[in-house]
Design a protein around this motif. Sequence first.
Motif: not given
Length: 244
Positions: A13-18
């Motif tokens: 999920a963190s890969s979607w931060a931006p």
Amino acid sequence: MNVVLIPGFWLDASSWAPVSAALSAAGHTPHPVTPLGAGGAAEQVATITLADQAAAVVEMVDGLDGPVVVVGHSGGGAVAHAVADARPDRVEQVVYVDSGPLADGGVVNDELPVVDGVVPLPDWGVFEEEELDGLTDEIRADLRAHALSVPPLVAGGPQRLHDERRYEVPVTVISSTMPEAVLRDLMAKGHPYVAELAKVRDVTVVELPTGHWPQLSRPDDLAAAVVRAVDGEKDAEEAMAVPT
């Protein structure tokens, strides 16, 4: 708008931060997910399928109010399509990030090596050079350090779909490794790679030239493109105004 964000293989999920930050700034509510079974031990994930991953996302969608937009990157696009198939009345749009809808019976990639009962991030030599465009040594090292293994049946098991109303759900393809003209030509010729996409009634293509992981190589530009898609900005010139 509620926006469900499904990452591709080896990402969480963190890969979607931006993208999540940009969606929030635009007034939307992002819901990034880590796919079911990602990073799990072999004995825990041996039976997990694409359908299971999709069911977990459908459960999330059912807990949200109103319509949703589903975004899927790479192998996550197969899950996104299955969610649209399961809830065509709830999914307002599917946004595919360098991916597309996987047809019933299709597999994401059954050639990826299974190691100790899971599918780890393979050697970079497995990928085409254009897929790796924009991935610096630092980005590659970080991706490998944080990569989560994939359940074998998610990579190599068949997609299962049931409702042709999925073709009525509008689609935006943010294409990073293939120009729109090439993609449209393949669709017109009925190429198996895009046969399912060609059946969708409303397809918008946005070019974002880079490698297969734009959330890593061009995160801000991907974020802007996703926000435009969610906002429904379908004017061709505006959509193509992502800097190259």
